[in-house]
Design an enzyme around this catalytic site. Structure first.
Site, PDB file in Angstrom:
ATOM      1  N   SER A  21     -29.058  35.524  36.134  1.00 56.32           N
ATOM      2  CA  SER A  21     -29.318  34.398  37.037  1.00 56.32           C
ATOM      3  C   SER A  21     -28.030  33.591  37.269  1.00 56.32           C
ATOM      4  CB  SER A  21     -30.435  33.556  36.410  1.00 56.32           C
ATOM      5  OG  SER A  21     -30.924  32.619  37.294  1.00 56.32           O
ATOM      6  N   ASP A  42     -39.006  40.007  41.120  1.00 62.51           N
ATOM      7  CA  ASP A  42     -38.229  38.765  41.093  1.00 62.51           C
ATOM      8  C   ASP A  42     -38.027  38.297  42.532  1.00 62.51           C
ATOM      9  OD1 ASP A  42     -36.387  36.745  40.822  1.00 62.51           O
ATOM     10  OD2 ASP A  42     -34.953  37.894  39.631  1.00 62.51           O
ATOM     11  N   HIS A  47     -38.710  36.642  37.871  1.00 59.00           N
ATOM     12  CA  HIS A  47     -37.327  36.367  37.493  1.00 59.00           C
ATOM     13  C   HIS A  47     -37.145  36.369  35.967  1.00 59.00           C
ATOM     14  CE1 HIS A  47     -33.289  34.944  37.945  1.00 59.00           C
ATOM     15  NE2 HIS A  47     -33.515  33.760  37.416  1.00 59.00           N
ATOM     16  N   ASP A  48     -38.175  35.937  35.252  1.00 58.57           N
ATOM     17  CA  ASP A  48     -38.105  35.879  33.787  1.00 58.57           C
ATOM     18  C   ASP A  48     -37.887  37.245  33.143  1.00 58.57           C
ATOM     19  OD1 ASP A  48     -38.189  33.212  33.326  1.00 58.57           O
ATOM     20  OD2 ASP A  48     -40.320  33.118  32.794  1.00 58.57           O
ATOM     21  N   ARG A  53     -40.036  21.130  36.134  1.00 59.34           N
ATOM     22  CA  ARG A  53     -40.117  22.364  35.372  1.00 59.34           C
ATOM     23  C   ARG A  53     -41.325  23.199  35.788  1.00 59.34           C
ATOM     24  NH1 ARG A  53     -36.894  25.959  33.179  1.00 59.34           N
ATOM     25  NH2 ARG A  53     -37.750  26.949  31.321  1.00 59.34           N
TER      26      ARG A  53
END
Lengths: 196, 394
Positions: free
Chosen positions: B163, B332, B365-366, B233
């Site tokens: 990232s 992602d 994305h994680d 968040r």
């Protein structure tokens, strides 16, 4: 080393930049790097092959040839190689156009469907040929566009593609000379070195 | 009598074990991209593995938006959580600490010990807060370069980042081409899309519109904009997951309450996903600094690899001398595979050595933090060539 890979090596210049379409486990690029100091990259779609090529130290890019080569610039490689993958493509003729755009010269190898065994199998049994070399059933095969030596040369003529070298590989090395006199009948694998 | 089964290996024999963060103080001013300078700064860092005699086995880990120096191992025996990239760093793992010396730092501007908005501004004696200089990715690269000099390393075996960390790794390849042999860029991009910037702006708005934000001077008011940071968040977290991943993880399961007809309404209905997001938001809001979040998201938004190179990534990458490995994940959508393919295409056009794998994963994305089998295979296979370059036989 697969014989078609050995056969094409003399056509690849030392220190050149090579793109290998469907590079498999990267054996050709690894050999060319060692013996001819080429810089090269392979395109491959199979995850297992990608890992094998990476582990060999070969640069490989995960890429589906059926989406074309639009992401590569004109004449960005000295040589574009595609071994035994032509028959698996959705639009083989368009991929050949793209290869000639991206590379100055190209090498294409493919299984020759005009080989007498295929003709005999189809003529005698009336069924699509299945062999040790091409072990798939018609309904479950990666090979969707078979052609013969004559078919390929007709395509080259239609597209004004120059054939710089060509050869065939016979079922048995001892028949090599004879096979190259009657390539469409005795050639198991056809090998073409072409340019624009 | 049957043969006894082999005794089980200790559960964490592939862990770097207990690690102790270190702090390094730099008393020379650090010139920043914005034109200002940090008069002095601290960097908190961890290292794993041993630096070899010729200092050729160093690997720098660059962290992402909310990351920090604690990438692997634990801080104490009863630490419940391991470092954020423990899946990939350790003995026998892709970033093999039996072979490599790994440096992981908390970037300046961060809130885990390195100088950042919560540090005291030496000129005022108060926390920097909103007055902390705005940072660019290249500022992190320059401060990491100082760390490299501190360790006497002249060339990294690799710089690796996911990232925003991948963006730093690429910037290194352009700014200090001789300082790395390999650049491993995971789930990254050469610049953010408008959609990405939009999500970051919502997160920033959530923070700045919290009544306790006080124009960023919340520490001087002895308070924290917790609600805003939690909301930020929560939004971010949704974008790090994929729709399928969320469906699998939460579905429409209820944490509390009952949606059946006639079930009454004694207990409020709460979906699992709501409870999860609220928990994530709250946990983050008490462990992360709001000004750092603003600063990091802005650095992310402003990053544009090729801006100084006529907006041509090919021209930019021509400066690089290292080999590249690029990895993306199919679901992602924050740093989509298409962004990684742009990196790969530019590298090919610039005549650079590059490999690329697109890993099928439903973690969004994680995924770059998760030990997905194919991801690990690819990572191991690529790292093998780094080991061979160091003369390790396999």
């Amino acid at each position: 080393m697969r014989f078609d890979l050995t056969l094409i090596q003399p056509w690849i210049n030392a220190n050149s930049r090579v793109l290998d379409l469907g590079c498999g486990d990267g054996m050709l690029l690894e050999t060319l790097k060692k013996e001819k100091n080429i810089s090269g990259v392979g395109l491959e779609i199979d995850p297992k092959n990608i890992t094998l090529a990476l582990a060999r130290g070969v640069n490989v890019i995960e890429h589906d040839l059926n989406v074309g080569l639009g992401n590569f610039r004109d004449d960005s490689f000295d040589m574009v190689v595609m071994t035994l993958a032509l028959q698996t493509l959705r639009y083989p003729h368009l991929v050949i156009d793209e290869m000639l755009r991206v590379g100055r010269e190209c090498i294409v190898t493919f299984p020759n469907f005009g080989h007498w065994r295929s003709r005999w199998y189809l003529g005698h049994r009336g069924k699509m040929p299945v062999s040790k070399f091409l072990p798939y059933t018609w309904y479950d095969t990666p090979n969707i566009h078979f052609c013969t030596v004559k078919d390929f040369e007709a395509l080259c003529e239609e597209k004004n593609i120059r054939i710089l070298n060509s050869s065939v590989i016979a079922a048995d090395n001892s028949q090599s000379e004879l096979a190259n006199r009657f390539p469409n009948l005795l050639g198991v694998t056809a090998v073409y070195h072409i340019s624009k | 009598m049957t043969q006894a089964p082999p005794s089980p290996q200790p559960a964490d024999n592939d862990s770097v074990g207990i690690v102790v963060p270190q702090t390094l103080h730099f008393d020379q001013p650090l010139q920043l991209a914005c034109g200002r300078a940090l008069p002095e700064h601290d960097i908190v860092y961890e290292t794993y593995g041993e630096l070899n005699a010729d200092k050729s086995n160093g690997i720098l880990i660059c962290h992402a938006l909310s990351g920090h120096h604690h990438a692997a191992g634990k801080h104490s025996e009863d630490d419940r959580k391991t470092g954020w990239w423990d899946s990939c760093i350790g003995p026998g793992k892709p970033i093999d600490t039996n072979v490599f010396f790994v440096l992981s730092i908390n970037n300046i501007g961060g809130c885990h010990g390195s100088t950042g908005p919560t540090s005291i501004n030496p000129e005022t004696g108060k926390p920097w807060g909103p007055d902390f200089p705005p940072l660019r990715c290249r500022d992190w690269v320059e401060s990491q370069y100082l760390m490299m000099q501190h360790f006497g390393i002249s060339q990294w075996a690799a710089i690796i980042g996911g990232s925003l960390g991948g963006m730093q790794a690429m910037r290194w390849a352009l700014e200090h081409p001789d300082a790395l042999r390999h650049c491993i860029v995971i789930a990254s991009a050469m610049k953010l899309s408008a959609q990405n910037i939009a999500f970051n702006e919502i997160a920033r708005r959530a923070i700045t519109s919290d009544a306790n934000f006080y124009e960023g001077r919340y520490l001087e008011h002895n308070t924290l904009p917790k609600q805003g940071l939690a909301l930020a968040r929560m939004v971010g977290h949704i974008t790090y997951l994929s729709e399928d991943g969320m469906k699998q993880k939460f579905g429409r399961e209820l944490k509390t309450g009952n949606l059946s007809l006639g079930a009454g309404s004694d207990t409020a209905v709460e979906f699992e996903v709501e409870s999860y997001l609220r928990y994530q938001g709250e946990a983050f809001s008490s462990s992360f600094d709001a000004n750092t979040y603003l600063l990091m998201t802005k650095a992310l938004d402003y990053y544009d690899l090729a801006r100084e190179y006529n907006d041509d990534p090919v021209e930019a990458f021509k400066l690089a001398k290292c080999s590249f490995m690029v990895v993306s994940f199919t679901t992602d959508w924050r740093f989509a595979p298409a962004r990684s393919r742009e990196i790969v295409d530019a590298l090919v056009a610039a005549d650079k050595a590059v490999s690329y794998a697109e890993i099928e994963a439903d973690h969004g994305h994680d995924a770059f933090l998760i030990p997905i089998p194919r991801y690990m295979d690819v990572f191991h296979a690529y790292m093998k060539r780094l080991k061979q370059e160091l003369g390790h036989a396999f």
